[in-house]
Design a protein around this motif. Structure first.
Motif, PDB file in Angstrom:
ATOM      1  N   CYS A  25       0.824  -1.209   0.000  1.00  0.00           N
ATOM      2  CA  CYS A  25       0.000   0.000   0.000  1.00  0.00           C
ATOM      3  C   CYS A  25       0.860   1.262   0.000  1.00  0.00           C
ATOM      4  O   CYS A  25       0.647   2.171  -0.804  1.00  0.00           O
ATOM      5  CB  CYS A  25      -0.928  -0.018   1.211  1.00  0.00           C
ATOM      6  N   GLY A  28       2.374   2.570  -3.122  1.00  0.00           N
ATOM      7  CA  GLY A  28       1.504   3.304  -4.037  1.00  0.00           C
ATOM      8  C   GLY A  28       1.528   4.802  -3.824  1.00  0.00           C
ATOM      9  O   GLY A  28       1.099   5.564  -4.694  1.00  0.00           O
ATOM     10  N   HIS A  30      -0.237   6.737  -1.790  1.00  0.00           N
ATOM     11  CA  HIS A  30      -1.534   7.399  -1.642  1.00  0.00           C
ATOM     12  C   HIS A  30      -1.531   8.297  -0.400  1.00  0.00           C
ATOM     13  O   HIS A  30      -1.212   7.832   0.703  1.00  0.00           O
ATOM     14  CB  HIS A  30      -2.647   6.351  -1.504  1.00  0.00           C
ATOM     15  N   CYS A  50      -4.258   1.788   4.844  1.00  0.00           N
ATOM     16  CA  CYS A  50      -2.814   1.567   4.682  1.00  0.00           C
ATOM     17  C   CYS A  50      -2.122   1.318   6.023  1.00  0.00           C
ATOM     18  O   CYS A  50      -0.924   1.564   6.183  1.00  0.00           O
ATOM     19  CB  CYS A  50      -2.164   2.735   3.958  1.00  0.00           C
ATOM     20  N   PHE A 106      -6.675  -5.279  -4.400  1.00  0.00           N
ATOM     21  CA  PHE A 106      -5.520  -4.391  -4.572  1.00  0.00           C
ATOM     22  C   PHE A 106      -4.219  -5.132  -4.316  1.00  0.00           C
ATOM     23  O   PHE A 106      -3.255  -5.016  -5.081  1.00  0.00           O
ATOM     24  CB  PHE A 106      -5.644  -3.196  -3.621  1.00  0.00           C
ATOM     25  N   PRO A 110      -2.086  -4.493  -7.804  1.00  0.00           N
ATOM     26  CA  PRO A 110      -2.244  -3.037  -7.629  1.00  0.00           C
ATOM     27  C   PRO A 110      -2.440  -2.283  -8.943  1.00  0.00           C
ATOM     28  O   PRO A 110      -2.846  -1.122  -8.926  1.00  0.00           O
ATOM     29  CB  PRO A 110      -0.923  -2.622  -6.960  1.00  0.00           C
ATOM     30  N   GLY A 111      -2.177  -2.926 -10.078  1.00  0.00           N
ATOM     31  CA  GLY A 111      -2.334  -2.257 -11.368  1.00  0.00           C
ATOM     32  C   GLY A 111      -3.706  -2.419 -11.990  1.00  0.00           C
ATOM     33  O   GLY A 111      -3.943  -1.918 -13.096  1.00  0.00           O
ATOM     34  N   TYR A 116      -9.719   0.386  -8.144  1.00  0.00           N
ATOM     35  CA  TYR A 116      -9.909   1.783  -7.744  1.00  0.00           C
ATOM     36  C   TYR A 116     -11.291   2.293  -8.168  1.00  0.00           C
ATOM     37  O   TYR A 116     -11.881   3.142  -7.493  1.00  0.00           O
ATOM     38  CB  TYR A 116      -8.795   2.633  -8.344  1.00  0.00           C
ATOM     39  N   GLU A 139      -7.275   7.405 -10.094  1.00  0.00           N
ATOM     40  CA  GLU A 139      -6.456   6.195 -10.036  1.00  0.00           C
ATOM     41  C   GLU A 139      -7.011   5.127 -10.983  1.00  0.00           C
ATOM     42  O   GLU A 139      -6.253   4.409 -11.644  1.00  0.00           O
ATOM     43  CB  GLU A 139      -6.427   5.653  -8.605  1.00  0.00           C
ATOM     44  N   ARG A 143      -4.936   3.672 -14.943  1.00  0.00           N
ATOM     45  CA  ARG A 143      -4.318   2.345 -15.024  1.00  0.00           C
ATOM     46  C   ARG A 143      -4.542   1.757 -16.409  1.00  0.00           C
ATOM     47  O   ARG A 143      -5.540   2.044 -17.070  1.00  0.00           O
ATOM     48  CB  ARG A 143      -4.909   1.406 -13.968  1.00  0.00           C
TER      49      ARG A 143
END
Length: 239
Positions: A25, A28, A30, A50, A106, A110-111, A116, A139, A143
């Motif tokens: 997390c 990323g 964020h 997170c 996620f 994550p991609g 999101y 987000e 992607r």
């Protein structure tokens, strides 16, 4: 014996532990404010806020994911399955359960832009501020992987927020990917009327009126919606 110990130590040194959820997390980047307004319970926070996860809830999630992995799901495939389950929970208004699935998806990938997208929809439906919703939609659409609905829903959010210039490219991309998505056609008709682009707006109204009900959507409800668009066509002198 010394040689055996050396071999063991060398193997141990090469062992690399998988990163924790928190590490994935934080990679990323964020910002903290994107996890919800002050006082948001953790079950309503994107990516579990997170924070380091522990306790019965974390253990239950790990067991659940392990069952999916036992079916041969890993990485992208695992992420898609969790996203699918997240949308199922949104459909029955179980928003904490939906967000839980998106959060787990996620970690698997994550991609995946649909992770999101799902988070953004939950943030909308739980009344989070517009800047938080906007962050997660951004987000989603930036992607490389994901479904066309992320552009359609972000375009609708921008349209409803009065950000007409930003809404257009999102809605146009969505309709290019899904030419028969009637909800996007309706949003494009609305957008063009609001921008005084009458000819384009009327063309989209015609496409709306020729559209079929979305799969699974009740026909009687859809017919009532179309009746409203027929009235709008008359009001706007679309011909």
């Amino acid at each position: 014996m010394a040689a055996l110990l050396f071999a063991f130590d060398k193997t141990s040194a090469q062992t690399v532990l998988a990163p924790s959820y928190q590490e994935v997390c934080r990679a990323g980047g964020h910002p903290k404010w994107t996890y919800g307004k002050e006082g948001t319970p953790v079950q309503y926070q994107p990516l579990f806020g997170c924070d380091q996860r522990f306790g019965a809830r974390r253990d239950a999630d790990e067991r659940f994911v392990e069952k999916l992995q036992a079916r041969g799901l890993e990485g992208t495939a695992l992420s898609w399955e969790l996203v699918r389950q997240g949308w199922k929970w949104i459909g029955v208004r179980k928003l904490p359960s939906a967000l839980n699935r998106f959060n787990l998806a996620f970690e698997a990938d994550p991609g995946n832009g649909d992770v999101y997208h799902g988070i953004a929809v939950v943030m909308t439906q739980t009344g989070q501020p517009g800047n938080i919703v906007d962050y997660w939609y951004t987000e989603a659409v930036t992607r490389e992987t994901g479904q066309p609905g992320r552009f359609a829903d972000y375009g609708q959010f921008l349209l409803q927020s009065g950000r007409l210039g930003e809404a257009r490219p999102m809605l146009e991309k969505a309709i290019a990917l899904e030419p028969f998505n009637v909800w996007t056609l309706m949003n494009l008709a609305t957008l063009n009327f609001r921008q005084d682009r009458q000819t384009e707006a009327c063309a989209f109204v015609t496409r709306v009126l020729n559209a079929a009900p979305p799969p699974g959507y009740p026909k009687d409800r859809f017919d009532r919606i179309l009746e409203g668009w027929r009235d709008r066509r008359t009001e706007e002198n679309c011909g």
